[in-house]
Scaffold this motif. Structure first.
Motif, PDB file in Angstrom:
ATOM      1  N   LEU A 197       6.301  12.717  -5.239  1.00  0.00           N
ATOM      2  CA  LEU A 197       5.961  12.475  -6.639  1.00  0.00           C
ATOM      3  C   LEU A 197       6.764  11.323  -7.215  1.00  0.00           C
ATOM      4  N   ASP A 198       7.655  10.768  -6.415  1.00  0.00           N
ATOM      5  CA  ASP A 198       8.535   9.685  -6.857  1.00  0.00           C
ATOM      6  C   ASP A 198       7.914   8.334  -6.485  1.00  0.00           C
ATOM      7  N   PRO A 199       7.485   7.529  -7.462  1.00  0.00           N
ATOM      8  CA  PRO A 199       6.843   6.248  -7.143  1.00  0.00           C
ATOM      9  C   PRO A 199       7.792   5.267  -6.460  1.00  0.00           C
ATOM     10  N   VAL A 200       9.096   5.359  -6.737  1.00  0.00           N
ATOM     11  CA  VAL A 200      10.056   4.466  -6.086  1.00  0.00           C
ATOM     12  C   VAL A 200      10.151   4.790  -4.601  1.00  0.00           C
ATOM     13  N   LEU A 201      10.274   6.062  -4.286  1.00  0.00           N
ATOM     14  CA  LEU A 201      10.308   6.477  -2.883  1.00  0.00           C
ATOM     15  C   LEU A 201       9.001   6.142  -2.191  1.00  0.00           C
ATOM     16  N   SER A 202       7.881   6.359  -2.861  1.00  0.00           N
ATOM     17  CA  SER A 202       6.577   6.023  -2.280  1.00  0.00           C
ATOM     18  C   SER A 202       6.500   4.539  -1.953  1.00  0.00           C
ATOM     19  N   GLY A 203       7.073   3.715  -2.837  1.00  0.00           N
ATOM     20  CA  GLY A 203       7.060   2.279  -2.601  1.00  0.00           C
ATOM     21  C   GLY A 203       7.854   1.868  -1.376  1.00  0.00           C
ATOM     22  N   LYS A 204       8.799   2.690  -0.955  1.00  0.00           N
ATOM     23  CA  LYS A 204       9.564   2.411   0.251  1.00  0.00           C
ATOM     24  C   LYS A 204       8.858   2.956   1.495  1.00  0.00           C
ATOM     25  N   LEU A 205       8.320   4.162   1.364  1.00  0.00           N
ATOM     26  CA  LEU A 205       7.696   4.838   2.507  1.00  0.00           C
ATOM     27  C   LEU A 205       6.327   4.278   2.840  1.00  0.00           C
ATOM     28  N   GLU A 206       5.532   4.015   1.823  1.00  0.00           N
ATOM     29  CA  GLU A 206       4.122   3.660   1.965  1.00  0.00           C
ATOM     30  C   GLU A 206       3.799   2.595   0.913  1.00  0.00           C
ATOM     31  N   PRO A 207       4.354   1.389   1.096  1.00  0.00           N
ATOM     32  CA  PRO A 207       4.447   0.406   0.009  1.00  0.00           C
ATOM     33  C   PRO A 207       3.133  -0.071  -0.576  1.00  0.00           C
ATOM     34  N   ARG A 208       2.030   0.000   0.161  1.00  0.00           N
ATOM     35  CA  ARG A 208       0.774  -0.505  -0.394  1.00  0.00           C
ATOM     36  C   ARG A 208      -0.266   0.597  -0.581  1.00  0.00           C
ATOM     37  N   CYS A 209       0.203   1.843  -0.583  1.00  0.00           N
ATOM     38  CA  CYS A 209      -0.658   2.962  -0.937  1.00  0.00           C
ATOM     39  C   CYS A 209      -0.800   3.045  -2.455  1.00  0.00           C
ATOM     40  N   ALA A 210      -1.805   3.783  -2.891  1.00  0.00           N
ATOM     41  CA  ALA A 210      -1.894   4.097  -4.314  1.00  0.00           C
ATOM     42  C   ALA A 210      -0.680   4.921  -4.715  1.00  0.00           C
ATOM     43  N   ALA A 211      -0.216   4.739  -5.934  1.00  0.00           N
ATOM     44  CA  ALA A 211       0.917   5.514  -6.434  1.00  0.00           C
ATOM     45  C   ALA A 211       0.571   6.998  -6.400  1.00  0.00           C
ATOM     46  N   PRO A 212       1.564   7.863  -6.234  1.00  0.00           N
ATOM     47  CA  PRO A 212       1.293   9.303  -6.202  1.00  0.00           C
ATOM     48  C   PRO A 212       0.492   9.796  -7.405  1.00  0.00           C
ATOM     49  N   SER A 213       0.799   9.279  -8.581  1.00  0.00           N
ATOM     50  CA  SER A 213       0.073   9.706  -9.779  1.00  0.00           C
ATOM     51  C   SER A 213      -1.411   9.372  -9.689  1.00  0.00           C
ATOM     52  N   LYS A 214      -1.747   8.239  -9.087  1.00  0.00           N
ATOM     53  CA  LYS A 214      -3.151   7.852  -8.939  1.00  0.00           C
ATOM     54  C   LYS A 214      -3.867   8.757  -7.943  1.00  0.00           C
ATOM     55  N   ARG A 215      -3.151   9.166  -6.899  1.00  0.00           N
ATOM     56  CA  ARG A 215      -3.772  10.060  -5.917  1.00  0.00           C
ATOM     57  C   ARG A 215      -4.065  11.419  -6.545  1.00  0.00           C
TER      58      ARG A 215
END
Length: 373
Positions: free
Chosen positions: A208-226
């Motif tokens: 749920l953390d967009p910063v962590l998502s940007g590191k793990l899966e940088p070009r995926c949709a943000a968690p909130s969008k999913r």
């Protein structure tokens, strides 16, 4: 709960590549190939610069395969056939188990996998030809099993949409797995297919953390969008599943309960989790990623990973590869089960069954030639 010391900003690490999941292309392969430098022109340009490097560009090569359906006999997956419209994935998920496939083509499973992509524009035509064969027998086609069918280049290529149009026309069932909210752009097709019991969609939410998502899966949709996409699919009547995966110990497992709670609030009634898998070249890539982003906890993470994989970085064996063992694995199962029970989401035998209908299938016409029977 774990307590960690502060680490330097990622951008200060010498191997950090902004906007990419893998830190480099220097990953050993199983085939004894020489180490590869991703995009030589880009690397040469970086070496001559003073200051920040330019962005690593993405290239797409169009392929013309002879077949589009891939068949498998794995006891670990609930499908026997799949379509992958793309090879490589710009989402750049560092943990992606499909990364090693790029090594078959003398390309790095690291940065090459997320920057040197391949598209199959003729996929729908090939599928139509396959479905028209007299010996073909329908069963759900899985999309998104290797690389994401809704990665960014789908916006222009629309290969996934073309395939769905063929499936709707022929009444052929499909399952979709994605990390992108781009799936909602095909709601017109998915809604009609759902009405006929021809489709089910799974969206993976890792954190749920967009910063962590940007590191793990940088070009995926943000968690909130999913999560928004999950809600839109529910409202449209499309059978939907929330996949909390992969669970990465001491990195993403803290978000398990929150993801389930948010999904349940949107009306999702099916959820599952998949533990981190590190096959072949993914293991050194992930270790490198930990060194860049979380050097303070790298040892802890890998210790837990090995504890659920019989002391190894990865377990490739059928039956056990998707079924981790040990105290930590039992803890994750218990937490997931309790969270789902609290949220009213089904798991295991209590999970909603997405029974897709194969009985409506009607072979397509090919080349304008009508069937006699």
């Amino acid at each position: 709960m774990f307590l960690y010391v502060r680490t330097p900003p990622d951008s200060e690490h010498p191997d950090y590549v902004a906007g990419r999941g893998a830190a480099s292309a220097q990953v050993p392969t199983r085939f004894g190939l020489a180490s590869r430098e991703t995009d030589g022109d880009w690397r040469d340009h970086v070496a001559a610069l003073e200051g920040p490097p330019p962005k690593l560009r993405t290239t797409v090569t169009e392929e013309k395969p002879k077949t589009i359906l891939s068949f498998n006999k794995s006891p670990d997956v609930p499908f026997d056939r799949s379509i992958n419209a793309y090879r490589g994935c710009e989402h750049g998920c560092v943990y992606c188990f499909a990364r090693p496939t790029h090594a078959y083509h003398d390309l790095s499973p690291g940065l090459d996998f997320e920057t040197q992509l391949f598209a199959k524009p003729g996929a729908a035509k090939l599928l139509r030809e396959t479905l028209a064969k007299r010996k073909y027998r329908p069963a759900p086609i899985a999309m998104g099993t290797n690389t994401d069918p809704y990665q960014p280049i789908e916006r222009d290529y629309r290969i996934t949409r073309d395939v769905l149009e063929v499936c709707l026309e022929t009444r052929h069932p499909v399952t979709i797995t994605t990390k992108s909210d781009r799936v909602t752009r095909d709601l017109d097709l998915l809604t009609e297919m759902a009405r006929q019991d021809l489709v089910a969609v799974a969206i993976s939410v890792t954190t749920l953390d967009p910063v962590l998502s940007g590191k793990l899966e940088p070009r995926c949709a943000a968690p909130s969008k999913r999560l928004v996409a999950l809600g839109q699919l529910v409202e449209a009547g499309v059978p939907v599943h929330c996949s909390v995966s992969p669970i990465i110990p001491a990195i993403t497992d803290e978000f398990m309960e929150g993801i389930i709670e948010r999904a349940a609030a949107l009306g999702v009634r099916s959820a599952g989790w998949i533990p981190l898998r590190l096959p072949h070249e993914v293991a050194p890539l992930f270790r490198e990623w930990l060194d860049v982003h979380y050097p303070d906890r790298a040892g802890k993470v890998m210790s837990i990973v090995r504890s659920i994989r019989a002391g190894k970085d990865n377990d490739p064996n059928f039956f056990s590869r998707m079924n981790p063992q040990g105290v930590w694995a039992d803890l994750f199962r218990a937490r997931f089960r309790v969270a789902c029970k609290r949220a009213g989401i089904g798991t295991g035998r209590k999970s909603p069954k997405f029974e897709l209908d194969c009985g409506q299938f009607r072979p397509p016409e090919v080349g304008g030639q009508m069937r006699l029977l």
